[in-house]
Motif scaffolding. Structure first.
Motif, short mmCIF file in Angstrom:
data_model
loop_
_atom_site.label_atom_id
_atom_site.label_comp_id
_atom_site.label_asym_id
_atom_site.label_seq_id
_atom_site.Cartn_x
_atom_site.Cartn_y
_atom_site.Cartn_z
N ASN A 114 2.18 -52.28 80.80
CA ASN A 114 1.28 -51.65 81.76
C ASN A 114 0.49 -52.67 82.55
O ASN A 114 0.29 -52.52 83.74
N SER A 115 0.01 -53.75 81.91
CA SER A 115 -0.77 -54.74 82.65
C SER A 115 0.11 -55.46 83.65
O SER A 115 -0.32 -55.72 84.77
N SER A 116 1.35 -55.77 83.32
CA SER A 116 2.22 -56.43 84.30
C SER A 116 2.62 -55.46 85.40
O SER A 116 2.74 -55.83 86.55
N ASP A 117 2.80 -54.17 85.05
CA ASP A 117 3.10 -53.17 86.07
C ASP A 117 1.93 -53.03 87.04
O ASP A 117 2.13 -52.90 88.24
N LYS A 118 0.70 -53.06 86.50
CA LYS A 118 -0.47 -52.95 87.37
C LYS A 118 -0.50 -54.12 88.34
O LYS A 118 -0.78 -53.96 89.52
N TYR A 119 -0.21 -55.34 87.85
CA TYR A 119 -0.21 -56.52 88.71
C TYR A 119 0.86 -56.39 89.78
O TYR A 119 0.59 -56.57 90.96
N ASN A 120 2.07 -56.04 89.37
CA ASN A 120 3.17 -55.90 90.33
C ASN A 120 2.87 -54.79 91.32
O ASN A 120 3.15 -54.92 92.50
N SER A 121 2.30 -53.70 90.85
CA SER A 121 1.98 -52.58 91.73
C SER A 121 0.91 -52.99 92.75
O SER A 121 1.02 -52.70 93.92
N THR A 122 -0.12 -53.70 92.30
CA THR A 122 -1.17 -54.16 93.21
C THR A 122 -0.62 -55.15 94.21
O THR A 122 -0.90 -55.06 95.40
N GLN A 123 0.20 -56.06 93.73
CA GLN A 123 0.80 -57.05 94.62
C GLN A 123 1.70 -56.38 95.65
O GLN A 123 1.64 -56.70 96.84
N THR A 124 2.49 -55.43 95.23
CA THR A 124 3.38 -54.71 96.14
C THR A 124 2.57 -53.89 97.14
O THR A 124 2.90 -53.85 98.32
N GLU A 125 1.49 -53.27 96.66
CA GLU A 125 0.65 -52.47 97.55
C GLU A 125 0.02 -53.34 98.63
O GLU A 125 0.02 -53.00 99.80
N GLN A 126 -0.50 -54.52 98.24
CA GLN A 126 -1.09 -55.43 99.22
C GLN A 126 -0.05 -55.93 100.20
O GLN A 126 -0.32 -56.07 101.38
N MET A 127 1.16 -56.19 99.69
CA MET A 127 2.22 -56.66 100.56
C MET A 127 2.56 -55.60 101.60
O MET A 127 2.69 -55.90 102.79
N SER A 128 2.69 -54.35 101.17
CA SER A 128 3.02 -53.30 102.13
C SER A 128 1.86 -53.05 103.09
O SER A 128 2.09 -52.78 104.27
N GLN A 129 0.62 -53.18 102.63
CA GLN A 129 -0.52 -53.05 103.53
C GLN A 129 -0.49 -54.16 104.57
O GLN A 129 -0.74 -53.92 105.76
N ALA A 130 -0.17 -55.38 104.14
CA ALA A 130 -0.09 -56.50 105.08
C ALA A 130 1.01 -56.27 106.10
O ALA A 130 0.82 -56.53 107.29
N GLU A 131 2.14 -55.76 105.65
CA GLU A 131 3.24 -55.50 106.58
C GLU A 131 2.86 -54.43 107.59
O GLU A 131 3.23 -54.52 108.77
N ILE A 132 2.11 -53.43 107.17
CA ILE A 132 1.63 -52.40 108.09
C ILE A 132 0.66 -53.00 109.10
O ILE A 132 0.75 -52.74 110.30
N LEU A 133 -0.25 -53.85 108.61
CA LEU A 133 -1.20 -54.51 109.51
C LEU A 133 -0.47 -55.38 110.53
O LEU A 133 -0.82 -55.40 111.71
N ILE A 134 0.54 -56.11 110.07
CA ILE A 134 1.33 -56.97 110.96
C ILE A 134 2.01 -56.13 112.02
O ILE A 134 2.01 -56.47 113.21
N SER A 135 2.57 -55.02 111.62
CA SER A 135 3.26 -54.14 112.55
C SER A 135 2.28 -53.50 113.54
O SER A 135 2.52 -53.50 114.75
N ASN A 136 1.17 -52.97 113.03
CA ASN A 136 0.19 -52.30 113.89
C ASN A 136 -0.45 -53.24 114.90
O ASN A 136 -0.84 -52.82 115.99
N ASN A 137 -0.58 -54.51 114.54
CA ASN A 137 -1.21 -55.48 115.43
C ASN A 137 -0.19 -56.26 116.26
O ASN A 137 -0.55 -57.21 116.93
N LYS A 138 1.07 -55.85 116.15
CA LYS A 138 2.15 -56.41 116.96
C LYS A 138 2.31 -57.92 116.82
O LYS A 138 2.65 -58.61 117.78
#
Length: 137
Positions: free
Chosen positions: A34-58
């Motif tokens: 569970n602790s490694s899943d939480k880390y991977n999930s948080t890391q993946t969530e931040q990565m997808s948020q960053a990709e959305i920000l990159i896309s939205n800001n062109k």
């Protein structure tokens, strides 16, 4: 107590001990997973948020589809090797403040546009973007 009853009692005691040990070890494995899943999930969530920000800001319009550079802007692949996170955040908020910086001077004349200020993001979003850019390879 007969011999058969003694053996059944011993068997039951051993069974209970083994069951208890199995529950204890599986709980530790679940906590580790569970602790490694939480880390991977948080890391993946931040990565997808960053990709959305990159896309939205062109960002890809100038820096290329994979942020590996284009005729309009440099690659962002080695940002983490050349910038600290604090400098990167300051640069994103106010690129003209870095006009005399040698890292920026090398791009003058090479690209059509100057880096615009990233003023549509709040500090949390800028941190997510900066973390993502610092980890690009």
């Amino acid at each position: 107590m007969t011999n058969a009853q003694k053996w059944v009692s011993i068997f039951l005691v051993l069974f209970v001990i083994l069951l208890a040990l199995s529950k204890l070890t599986s709980r530790n494995e679940d906590e580790t997973t569970n602790s490694s899943d939480k880390y991977n999930s948080t890391q993946t969530e931040q990565m997808s948020q960053a990709e959305i920000l990159i896309s939205n800001n062109k960002c890809m319009d100038c820096h290329g589809q994979n942020l590996d550079g284009s005729a309009s802007g440099p690659s962002l692949a080695k940002v983490g090797q050349n910038w600290t996170k604090e400098d990167l955040l300051t640069f994103l908020k106010n690129p003209p403040a870095f006009s005399d910086d040698p890292r920026i001077q090398q791009y003058k004349g090479k690209y059509r546009k100057s880096m615009p200020a990233v003023d549509k993001m709040n500090d949390n979003e800028l941190n997510i973007l900066a973390d993502h850019l610092m980890n690009l390879k």
